[in-house]
Design a protein around this motif. Structure first.
Motif, PDB file in Angstrom:
ATOM      1  N   GLU A 196       0.856  -1.184   0.000  1.00 51.90           N
ATOM      2  CA  GLU A 196       0.000   0.000   0.000  1.00 51.90           C
ATOM      3  C   GLU A 196       0.895   1.238   0.000  1.00 51.90           C
ATOM      4  O   GLU A 196       1.905   1.293   0.703  1.00 51.90           O
ATOM      5  CB  GLU A 196      -0.891   0.017   1.245  1.00 51.90           C
ATOM      6  N   GLN A 197       0.513   2.217  -0.803  1.00 51.94           N
ATOM      7  CA  GLN A 197       1.255   3.472  -0.860  1.00 51.94           C
ATOM      8  C   GLN A 197       0.461   4.533  -0.105  1.00 51.94           C
ATOM      9  O   GLN A 197      -0.671   4.856  -0.476  1.00 51.94           O
ATOM     10  CB  GLN A 197       1.485   3.905  -2.304  1.00 51.94           C
ATOM     11  N   ALA A 198       1.035   5.043   0.976  1.00 52.61           N
ATOM     12  CA  ALA A 198       0.358   6.032   1.809  1.00 52.61           C
ATOM     13  C   ALA A 198       1.194   7.300   1.877  1.00 52.61           C
ATOM     14  O   ALA A 198       2.429   7.249   1.783  1.00 52.61           O
ATOM     15  CB  ALA A 198       0.125   5.478   3.220  1.00 52.61           C
ATOM     16  N   GLY A 199       0.524   8.418   2.045  1.00 53.53           N
ATOM     17  CA  GLY A 199       1.250   9.682   2.124  1.00 53.53           C
ATOM     18  C   GLY A 199       0.414  10.775   2.743  1.00 53.53           C
ATOM     19  O   GLY A 199      -0.812  10.662   2.854  1.00 53.53           O
ATOM     20  N   GLN A 200       1.095  11.832   3.153  1.00 52.49           N
ATOM     21  CA  GLN A 200       0.431  12.987   3.732  1.00 52.49           C
ATOM     22  C   GLN A 200       1.197  14.230   3.314  1.00 52.49           C
ATOM     23  O   GLN A 200       2.423  14.205   3.173  1.00 52.49           O
ATOM     24  CB  GLN A 200       0.381  12.885   5.258  1.00 52.49           C
ATOM     25  N   ASP A 201       0.470  15.318   3.091  1.00 49.96           N
ATOM     26  CA  ASP A 201       1.105  16.589   2.735  1.00 49.96           C
ATOM     27  C   ASP A 201       0.162  17.708   3.142  1.00 49.96           C
ATOM     28  O   ASP A 201      -1.061  17.547   3.139  1.00 49.96           O
ATOM     29  CB  ASP A 201       1.396  16.655   1.234  1.00 49.96           C
ATOM     30  N   SER A 202       0.737  18.853   3.468  1.00 50.61           N
ATOM     31  CA  SER A 202      -0.081  19.979   3.925  1.00 50.61           C
ATOM     32  C   SER A 202      -0.827  20.659   2.791  1.00 50.61           C
ATOM     33  O   SER A 202      -1.761  21.424   3.033  1.00 50.61           O
ATOM     34  CB  SER A 202       0.805  21.006   4.650  1.00 50.61           C
ATOM     35  N   ASP A 203      -0.447  20.396   1.540  1.00 54.10           N
ATOM     36  CA  ASP A 203      -1.080  21.040   0.385  1.00 54.10           C
ATOM     37  C   ASP A 203      -2.109  20.095  -0.226  1.00 54.10           C
ATOM     38  O   ASP A 203      -1.746  19.069  -0.803  1.00 54.10           O
ATOM     39  CB  ASP A 203      -0.018  21.409  -0.650  1.00 54.10           C
ATOM     40  N   PRO A 204      -3.411  20.417  -0.145  1.00 57.85           N
ATOM     41  CA  PRO A 204      -4.435  19.495  -0.659  1.00 57.85           C
ATOM     42  C   PRO A 204      -4.374  19.299  -2.165  1.00 57.85           C
ATOM     43  O   PRO A 204      -4.721  18.224  -2.667  1.00 57.85           O
ATOM     44  CB  PRO A 204      -5.754  20.156  -0.227  1.00 57.85           C
ATOM     45  N   ILE A 205      -3.924  20.311  -2.892  1.00 56.24           N
ATOM     46  CA  ILE A 205      -3.849  20.174  -4.352  1.00 56.24           C
ATOM     47  C   ILE A 205      -2.768  19.176  -4.725  1.00 56.24           C
ATOM     48  O   ILE A 205      -2.962  18.299  -5.579  1.00 56.24           O
ATOM     49  CB  ILE A 205      -3.590  21.551  -5.004  1.00 56.24           C
ATOM     50  N   ARG A 206      -1.610  19.261  -4.065  1.00 59.45           N
ATOM     51  CA  ARG A 206      -0.537  18.305  -4.372  1.00 59.45           C
ATOM     52  C   ARG A 206      -0.922  16.901  -3.935  1.00 59.45           C
ATOM     53  O   ARG A 206      -0.554  15.918  -4.576  1.00 59.45           O
ATOM     54  CB  ARG A 206       0.760  18.769  -3.714  1.00 59.45           C
ATOM     55  N   CYS A 207      -1.687  16.797  -2.839  1.00 60.04           N
ATOM     56  CA  CYS A 207      -2.185  15.480  -2.436  1.00 60.04           C
ATOM     57  C   CYS A 207      -3.088  14.891  -3.514  1.00 60.04           C
ATOM     58  O   CYS A 207      -3.006  13.700  -3.832  1.00 60.04           O
ATOM     59  CB  CYS A 207      -2.945  15.584  -1.119  1.00 60.04           C
TER      60      CYS A 207
END
Length: 653
Positions: A196-207
């Motif tokens: 599974e590939q999981a991630g988090q980022d503060s920018d919703p557009i880049r997410c």
């Protein structure tokens, strides 16, 4: 006229991209061809042309073979939105629809944006969805290269390869806590296709872009990308991963120092306010499942700053830190700094005895054009060899007890002895380069020494540069101001445009990206091959032939562009640099008089004879360049020999 049917307008720089030529060539076509399309808008300094009319002209003159595709025609409409986030939202929404995902939040809010999504979906029919999405994503990244920083693909592949090499168990989840547009998870797909590939980022557009990018790359893969500030609002709290890859933001001061004082992630100490990177390191470690591996990209100062020594010591004592790898300049933004990779593991039951240090800073050879490039295959080979063998070139294992001194300095260059094999390798390379220089100098010396001067000619016929300019044999162009903050000062990547400014001539490190030039091209002066560049400031005069096309010329410099059917540029340069000529062209009002380029004189000769003189002068310049390069090589050999002598590397009598 509705937005849907608005005609597409392009600049001269975009025309150059269509025709696969330099912008200067298009400017030349505009001067030479009477039927070149008239501007349809814009300004005098930055005109716009109708795409249909421009394509018809390019086809008629054989500059292109076919018209642009539907996506190429759409892109100027994307650019017309004029905003990084607005364009990003449209591309993310397109990606979501191509990948059968729900539309992202935020969504396109205007009729123009919604129309663009529909048109892009229609244009993508019958094409590879991933290729369509990647095309638009790449154009977005290039258009906003200064605002959107991404992990270079070769570096992402190296980080995932290190993780795969060090993690021997089953990998069920790969996590990136600062995922951006998903470059690291995408690289991890090749190494861990079933995870599974999981991630988090503060920018919703880049997410949203990362989510669509990963789903399109592997339609059946489990993807979990969430938008939130990782340090301040960890939405994956309590979730662990077998592999963590991270290229975190750096030098942030407002990262949550006060709010996170009692955070349970700080197992190795509360990070000082000035050490946000060590907060990221501890966050990464906190997410590792038992036996897990992490690779994180960090600025080199993290390895040695005094404020972080207590946490570095705790990481060493716990056995969490496995290795520190120094990368060459230019491996990743910012290109002027040699970044580090830290390889970490979940807290082991028994701490290790040593830490691996690898220095790949010398994996940066010079290519055929004289540019230094990052040798990724050599870096990968050295790093893997260092992990798999007890001894490897440019690597050393240092006992933990030796690292726990007053500084707790984890900089590889300070741990790897100067007697590393790379020093001897560089010496061998220097001798080979010196042999090449000597051969070139010898050949030029033999050729030039056979050329003997003839008797002086009484009153040879001369013509001034001003007269040549009136006859359109030369153009004199003045350098233009470059937008403040635009030139970059790190080492130039391969596709960069060098910038020449009066205050940086001694250290020509300033450059603009190709995208910078496309964006600001109409307001810049770029050289064509074999232009003459002139410094004509007070008390300072110099002139040379610039063989590179596309060099950006700043203020206080001039360009003399010769019509090569009339005058040879190398012959012209030799005449204009003659000391007597310069002395006569200078004013006499004061000691700080400026040389007037238009007053310089040029010998009148037939074009064929000019070429003979020009070829001779070109050899003279080559001789001077070779001598200068040999002097630099000698200095490098001296420094290398000093290192080898100080390490006792030579046989003793």
């Amino acid at each position: 006229m509705s937005d849907d049917s608005a005609p597409v307008a392009i600049t001269l720089a975009e025309t150059a991209r269509l025709a696969r030529v330099g912008r200067a060539a298009v400017s030349n076509w505009r001067r030479r061809y009477d039927d070149f399309p008239e501007p349809s808008g814009g300004t005098d300094s930055s005109p716009l042309f109708a795409l249909d009319a421009m394509e018809s002209w390019l086809l008629r003159h054989g500059k292109i073979q076919e018209r642009t595709g539907a996506l190429d025609r759409l892109w100027p409409r994307f650019e017309g939105l004029g905003d990084l986030d607005a364009i990003g939202v449209v591309i993310a929404t397109l990606g979501a629809r191509l990948a059968d995902l729900p539309d992202p939040d935020p969504r396109p809010s205007t009729k123009v944006e919604q129309s663009l999504v529909r048109e892009a979906v229609a244009a993508a029919k019958g094409q590879d969805p991933l290729a369509v999405f990647n095309y638009l994503l790449d154009r977005w990244l290039r258009a906003f290269v200064r605002q959107v920083s991404t992990t270079p693909r070769p570096l992402a592949e190296l980080m995932s390869l290190i993780a795969a090499d060090q993690h021997t168990g089953t990998v069920r989840r790969v996590f990136d806590p600062a995922c951006g547009i998903g470059t690291l998870p995408l690289a991890a797909l090749e190494r861990f296709p079933d995870a599974e590939q999981a991630g988090q980022d503060s920018d919703p557009i880049r997410c949203a872009l990362a989510r669509a990018r990963l789903r399109l790359a592997a339609p059946g893969m489990r993807v979990d990308v969430r938008a939130a500030d990782t340090l301040l609002a960890d939405t994956f709290s309590g979730v662990t991963a077998d592999v963590v890859l991270c290229d975190p933001p750096t030098n942030e001061r407002d990262w949550g120092y006060s709010e996170l004082t009692t955070d349970p992630r700080w197992l190795y100490g509360h990070p000082p306010r000035t050490e946000p990177e060590l907060a990221w390191v501890q966050h990464v470690v906190s997410m590792l499942a038992p036996g897990g591996t992490a690779v994180i990209l960090l600025p080199p100062a993290v390895a040695s700053r005094r404020a972080g020594r207590r946490i570095r010591g705790a990481l060493l004592r716990s056995g969490v830190l496995l290795a520190v790898i120094a990368l060459p300049l230019g491996a990743a933004p910012p290109h002027g700094i040699g970044l580090h990779l830290w390889v970490l593991q979940a807290p082991p039951e028994q701490a290790g005895e040593d830490v691996l240090f690898v220095d790949t800073a010398d994996c940066r050879p010079t290519d055929s054009l004289g540019r230094q490039v990052v040798d990724w295959p050599a870096i990968t080979q050295r790093v893997l060899a260092a992990f798999r063998k007890k001894a490897a070139e440019g690597a050393v294992r240092v006992p933990v007890i030796d690292l726990l001194d007053e500084q707790v300095d984890l900089t590889p260059a300070r741990r790897i002895p100067a007697s590393a094999a790379s020093t001897a390798t560089e010496l061998r390379r220097s001798w080979k380069r010196l042999d090449v220089r000597l051969s070139a100098i010898t050949e030029l010396r033999e050729t030039l020494s056979r050329v003997l001067p003839g008797p002086p000619a009484p009153g040879p016929p001369m013509i001034s540069v001003a007269e040549l300019e009136k006859a359109n044999a030369v153009q004199i162009l003045t350098g233009r101001s470059i937008p403040e903050g635009l030139p970059r000062r790190s080492d130039q990547p391969g596709n960069a445009h060098a910038v020449l400014e009066l205050n940086t001539l001694d250290n020509q490190s300033a450059w603009l990206s190709d995208l910078d030039v496309q964006e600001h091209g109409e307001s810049l002066l770029l050289t064509e091959a074999d232009d003459l560049v002139v410094i004509s400031a007070a008390r300072l005069f110099d002139l040379w032939v610039e063989t590179r096309a596309g060099v950006v010329i700043g203020p206080q410099l001039q360009v003399v562009r010769a019509d090569e059917t009339v005058i040879d540029p190398w012959f012209l340069a030799a005449c204009l640099r003659a000391p007597d000529n310069i002395r006569r062209a200078g004013g006499h009002a004061s000691s700080s008089s400026r040389v007037d380029i238009r007053r310089l004189q040029v010998l009148r000769l037939p074009r064929e004879e000019q070429s003979r003189y020009g070829a001779l002068y070109r050899k003279v310049v080559s001789l001077e360049d070779s001598l200068r390069a040999m002097s630099n090589e000698g200095a490098l050999i001296r420094r290398t020999m000093e290192e080898l002598i100080s390490a006792g590397r030579f046989p003793r009598d």
